[in-house]
Scaffold this active site. Structure first.
Site, mmCIF file in Angstrom:
data_model
loop_
_atom_site.group_PDB
_atom_site.id
_atom_site.type_symbol
_atom_site.label_atom_id
_atom_site.label_comp_id
_atom_site.label_asym_id
_atom_site.label_seq_id
_atom_site.Cartn_x
_atom_site.Cartn_y
_atom_site.Cartn_z
ATOM 1 C CG HIS A 88 -57.311 -51.385 -27.884
ATOM 2 N ND1 HIS A 88 -56.229 -50.525 -27.943
ATOM 3 C CD2 HIS A 88 -57.840 -51.414 -29.133
ATOM 4 C CE1 HIS A 88 -56.129 -50.044 -29.174
ATOM 5 N NE2 HIS A 88 -57.086 -50.562 -29.913
ATOM 6 C CD GLU A 136 -56.257 -53.396 -33.066
ATOM 7 O OE1 GLU A 136 -56.618 -52.486 -33.824
ATOM 8 O OE2 GLU A 136 -56.370 -53.335 -31.842
#
Length: 219
Positions: A88, A136
């Site tokens: 992430h 993302e």
């Protein structure tokens, strides 16, 4: 796939995580939609026995045994966790570790969700054949500005990269998704699911916002 990353937001602390998971579970049944939740690591034990699929927010490339403080995939599986986010943008790891962790999760029959910041990174990690690639752009995370609206070309290029890879990986869209409209747009562009965090966790009414997202996904 509809993944909710709870991060370490205070809104989800303590017993609130149990309430949140029950709400998601109810909506999941109502709309016959798979909703997975990644709670704060220390709260996994409170919800791992629920019917809602639970993901870890991060795992470490380390071994079972004398490895204090590391998040170990083998032990997560024994706690009924079905998989993990990897890399992430708020917890980036090395390419070497990403490769080893995707392989480890595959061996354990657990789900791998590799997060990438751009299309170039998506292409790089598609070679590992993870279950999901979640794209993302870091600058849009938590911004309230959805990537599907701000940078739709990124999703289109990522979709094409996934198709070209000709493997089993599916694309998820994340960053700045705050409404059902954002969800619909991401799916229209070719995403096969979403990864969302603050857009849901920080909402005043969890039931209302999760249901809004669920309706958009079903349409």
């Amino acid at each position: 796939m509809f993944i909710i990353n709870c991060k370490n937001y205070e809104e989800i602390s303590g017993d609130k995580i149990s309430e949140f998971v029950k709400i998601a579970e109810k909506i999941s049944r109502k709309y016959r939609l798979k909703i997975a939740i990644a709670p704060p690591q220390h709260l996994i034990g409170l919800v791992s026995n629920s019917k809602t699929p639970i993901l870890a927010q991060h795992i470490d490339n380390s071994k079972v045994g004398s490895t204090t403080g590391y998040i170990i995939p083998e032990l997560l599986k024994k706690s009924k966790v079905i998989g993990s986010l990897i890399n992430h943008s708020e917890h980036r790891i090395s390419s070497k570790d990403i490769s080893k962790l995707v392989l480890k999760l595959r061996e354990l029959k657990m789900i791998s969700v590799v997060c990438v910041k751009d299309v170039a990174e998506a292409k790089k990690y598609l070679k590992l054949n993870p279950d999901y690639i979640a794209i993302e752009p870091p600058e849009l995370i938590g911004s309230g500005k959805a990537v599907s609206n701000e940078k739709p070309e990124i999703i289109i290029k990522a979709v094409n990269a996934v198709k070209s890879a000709n493997n089993n990986t599916k694309l998820l869209c994340g960053a700045g998704i705050v409404s059902g409209r954002d969800v619909s747009k991401a799916l229209e562009l070719g995403s096969e699911g979403i990864l969302v965090a603050s857009g849901i966790i920080k909402a005043k009414n969890w039931t209302k916002i999760i249901e809004e997202f669920a309706k958009a996904m079903k349409k």
